[in-house]
Scaffold this motif. Structure first.
Motif, short mmCIF file in Angstrom:
data_model
loop_
_atom_site.label_atom_id
_atom_site.label_comp_id
_atom_site.label_asym_id
_atom_site.label_seq_id
_atom_site.Cartn_x
_atom_site.Cartn_y
_atom_site.Cartn_z
N THR A 25 8.66 -13.04 -15.32
CA THR A 25 8.36 -13.36 -13.94
C THR A 25 6.86 -13.51 -13.77
O THR A 25 6.09 -12.67 -14.24
CB THR A 25 8.87 -12.26 -12.99
N LEU A 26 6.45 -14.59 -13.12
CA LEU A 26 5.04 -14.87 -12.90
C LEU A 26 4.64 -14.31 -11.54
O LEU A 26 5.26 -14.63 -10.52
CB LEU A 26 4.78 -16.37 -12.97
N ILE A 27 3.60 -13.49 -11.52
CA ILE A 27 3.14 -12.84 -10.29
C ILE A 27 1.66 -13.12 -10.10
O ILE A 27 0.87 -12.98 -11.03
CB ILE A 27 3.37 -11.31 -10.36
N GLU A 28 1.31 -13.52 -8.90
CA GLU A 28 -0.10 -13.66 -8.53
C GLU A 28 -0.55 -12.32 -7.96
O GLU A 28 -0.23 -11.97 -6.83
CB GLU A 28 -0.28 -14.76 -7.50
N ALA A 29 -1.25 -11.54 -8.75
CA ALA A 29 -1.61 -10.16 -8.40
C ALA A 29 -3.08 -10.09 -8.01
O ALA A 29 -3.96 -10.28 -8.83
CB ALA A 29 -1.33 -9.22 -9.56
N GLY A 30 -3.32 -9.81 -6.72
CA GLY A 30 -4.69 -9.69 -6.24
C GLY A 30 -5.34 -11.04 -6.02
O GLY A 30 -4.66 -12.08 -6.04
N GLY A 91 -14.18 5.46 -13.71
CA GLY A 91 -15.36 5.25 -12.90
C GLY A 91 -15.12 5.31 -11.41
O GLY A 91 -16.05 5.30 -10.63
N GLY A 92 -13.84 5.40 -10.99
CA GLY A 92 -13.53 5.48 -9.58
C GLY A 92 -13.69 4.15 -8.87
O GLY A 92 -14.07 3.14 -9.46
N VAL A 93 -13.41 4.14 -7.58
CA VAL A 93 -13.52 2.92 -6.78
C VAL A 93 -14.34 3.23 -5.54
O VAL A 93 -14.46 4.37 -5.12
CB VAL A 93 -12.14 2.38 -6.37
N GLU A 94 -14.89 2.18 -4.93
CA GLU A 94 -15.72 2.32 -3.75
C GLU A 94 -15.12 1.50 -2.61
O GLU A 94 -14.42 0.50 -2.84
CB GLU A 94 -17.15 1.86 -4.03
N LEU A 95 -15.42 1.90 -1.39
CA LEU A 95 -14.94 1.19 -0.21
C LEU A 95 -15.49 -0.23 -0.20
O LEU A 95 -16.67 -0.46 -0.39
CB LEU A 95 -15.39 1.94 1.05
N GLY A 96 -14.59 -1.20 0.00
CA GLY A 96 -14.99 -2.60 0.01
C GLY A 96 -14.99 -3.27 -1.35
O GLY A 96 -15.23 -4.48 -1.44
N GLN A 97 -14.73 -2.50 -2.40
CA GLN A 97 -14.72 -3.08 -3.76
C GLN A 97 -13.52 -3.99 -3.94
O GLN A 97 -12.43 -3.72 -3.44
CB GLN A 97 -14.69 -1.96 -4.79
N GLU A 98 -13.71 -5.09 -4.64
CA GLU A 98 -12.63 -6.03 -4.92
C GLU A 98 -12.08 -5.77 -6.32
O GLU A 98 -12.84 -5.70 -7.29
CB GLU A 98 -13.13 -7.47 -4.79
N LEU A 99 -10.76 -5.63 -6.40
CA LEU A 99 -10.10 -5.35 -7.67
C LEU A 99 -9.21 -6.51 -8.06
O LEU A 99 -8.48 -7.06 -7.22
CB LEU A 99 -9.25 -4.07 -7.57
N SER A 100 -9.25 -6.88 -9.32
CA SER A 100 -8.40 -7.94 -9.84
C SER A 100 -7.37 -7.34 -10.78
O SER A 100 -7.42 -6.16 -11.13
CB SER A 100 -9.24 -8.99 -10.58
N VAL A 101 -6.45 -8.16 -11.21
CA VAL A 101 -5.36 -7.67 -12.05
C VAL A 101 -5.88 -7.19 -13.40
O VAL A 101 -5.35 -6.22 -13.98
CB VAL A 101 -4.29 -8.78 -12.23
N LYS A 184 1.61 -11.10 -20.54
CA LYS A 184 0.38 -11.89 -20.59
C LYS A 184 -0.37 -11.76 -19.27
O LYS A 184 0.24 -11.60 -18.22
CB LYS A 184 0.69 -13.37 -20.87
N ILE A 185 -1.70 -11.79 -19.34
CA ILE A 185 -2.55 -11.75 -18.16
C ILE A 185 -3.50 -12.94 -18.20
O ILE A 185 -4.12 -13.20 -19.23
CB ILE A 185 -3.35 -10.43 -18.08
N ILE A 186 -3.58 -13.67 -17.09
CA ILE A 186 -4.52 -14.79 -16.97
C ILE A 186 -5.52 -14.41 -15.89
O ILE A 186 -5.31 -14.69 -14.70
CB ILE A 186 -3.77 -16.10 -16.61
N PRO A 187 -6.62 -13.73 -16.27
CA PRO A 187 -7.53 -13.15 -15.26
C PRO A 187 -8.20 -14.17 -14.36
O PRO A 187 -8.46 -13.91 -13.19
CB PRO A 187 -8.54 -12.37 -16.11
N GLU A 188 -8.53 -15.36 -14.90
CA GLU A 188 -9.26 -16.35 -14.09
C GLU A 188 -8.42 -16.89 -12.93
O GLU A 188 -8.96 -17.41 -11.95
CB GLU A 188 -9.75 -17.51 -14.96
N LYS A 189 -7.09 -16.75 -13.04
CA LYS A 189 -6.20 -17.21 -11.96
C LYS A 189 -5.45 -16.05 -11.31
O LYS A 189 -4.55 -16.29 -10.50
CB LYS A 189 -5.20 -18.22 -12.52
N ASN A 190 -5.80 -14.81 -11.66
CA ASN A 190 -5.17 -13.62 -11.11
C ASN A 190 -3.65 -13.62 -11.32
O ASN A 190 -2.89 -13.22 -10.45
CB ASN A 190 -5.47 -13.49 -9.61
N LEU A 191 -3.23 -14.06 -12.49
CA LEU A 191 -1.80 -14.14 -12.80
C LEU A 191 -1.42 -13.10 -13.85
O LEU A 191 -2.21 -12.79 -14.74
CB LEU A 191 -1.44 -15.53 -13.32
N ILE A 192 -0.20 -12.58 -13.71
CA ILE A 192 0.33 -11.63 -14.67
C ILE A 192 1.79 -11.97 -14.92
O ILE A 192 2.54 -12.30 -13.99
CB ILE A 192 0.17 -10.17 -14.16
#
Length: 210
Positions: A25-30, A91-101, A184-192
Motif C-alpha cells: 500500500t502506497l501512503i503519502e506520510a507527512g 534528540g527530541g522534538v521542538e514546537l513548530g518543527q516539521e517532521l517527514s517520513v 520502501k521509502i521515497i523521502p523526496e515525495k514523502n511516500l512510504i
C-alpha cells in the motif's frame, strides 16, 4: 511511540529482497508539524501532537487559531497525539518543527496502521456476518436464501439476547492493522510503501505508529 499522519494513495506491488512479488500500500506520510509538546510537569505525561493537512482559516475556531499560532504554522486539518514520542525520537522534538517520513521510519521497520474502514451502510446478515442463509431454494422456501432465521425462543427466554448477530450498519469502524513491514521509502515525495493492505478508501487519512 513514534508515528506520523498520512493519506492512503492506493495499492501496488514491488519485488522484495528475496525476489518475491509483495503487494504493498502506497501512503503519502507527512510532512507533519509539531503543534504541541506535552511533558510530565505540565500535563502529567509525555506526548507530541502532530498536525497534518491544510484547513481553511475561516473554518477554524479562534481557540485553534491561537493553538496553531503558538507553533507558528497554518491551521491543520488533522491533529493526532503520540505518547512518549520524545523518548523514542533521537534528540527530541521542538514546537513548530516539521517532521517527514524519513525522520521516523526506516526500510524493514514494522509499523501499525490505524484508519477508518470503508462504510457500507445498512447490510444484511450474509454480508455483515457471513451467514449462509436458511436452507436451500427447494421445499417451499421463498425469498429465504439470505434471511437470518430464528433470533430467539418462545416462552423462554422470551427475549432476544444482547449481541445477537443481525442486520445493521456495517463498516466505518476504527481498525488497526499490526506488523506491516516498510518495504520502501521515497523521502523526496514523502511516500512510504508498507506490505499488505490497510483499511479505508483512497485518499483516506491513516495513522502510522512505530
Amino acid at each position: 511511540m513514534s508515528g506520523i499522519i498520512g493519506k492512503k494513495i492506493g495499492m501496488t506491488s514491488i519485488f522484495g529482497a528475496d525476489g518475491r512479488n509483495v503487494a504493498c500500500t502506497l501512503i503519502e506520510a507527512g510532512p507533519c508539524v509539531v503543534t504541541q509538546v506535552k511533558n510530565e510537569d505540565t500535563d502529567g505525561y509525555t506526548a507530541v501532537q502532530l498536525g497534518y493537512g491544510e484547513r481553511k482559516e475561516k473554518r477554524t475556531t479562534r481557540a485553534l487559531k491561537g493553538h496553531f499560532a503558538k507553533a507558528k504554522t497554518t491551521p491543520k486539518q488533522h491533529l493526532v497525539e503520540f505518547r512518549n514520542f520524545r523518548v523514542e525520537f533521537e534528540g527530541g522534538v521542538e514546537l513548530g518543527q516539521e517532521l517527514s517520513v524519513a525522520d521516523i521510519f526506516q526500510e524493514e521497520d514494522f509499523v501499525d496502521v490505524i484508519a477508518n474502514s470503508k462504510g457500507k451502510g445498512f447490510q444484511g446478515v450474509v454480508k455483515r456476518h457471513n451467514f449462509g442463509g436458511v436452507g436451500q431454494a427447494t421445499h417451499g422456501q421463498h425469498n429465504r436464501l439470505r434471511a437470518p432465521g430464528s433470533i430467539g425462543g418462545a416462552s423462554y427466554p422470551a427475549r432476544v439476547f444482547k449481541g445477537m448477530r443481525m442486520a445493521g450498519r456495517t463498516g466505518n469502524d476504527r481498525v488497526k492493522v499490526t506488523n506491516l513491514q516498510v518495504m520502501k521509502i521515497i523521502p523526496e515525495k514523502n511516500l512510504i510503501l508498507v506490505s499488505g493492505s490497510i483499511p479505508g478508501p483512497k485518499n483516506g487519512t491513516v495513522i502510522l505508529e512505530k
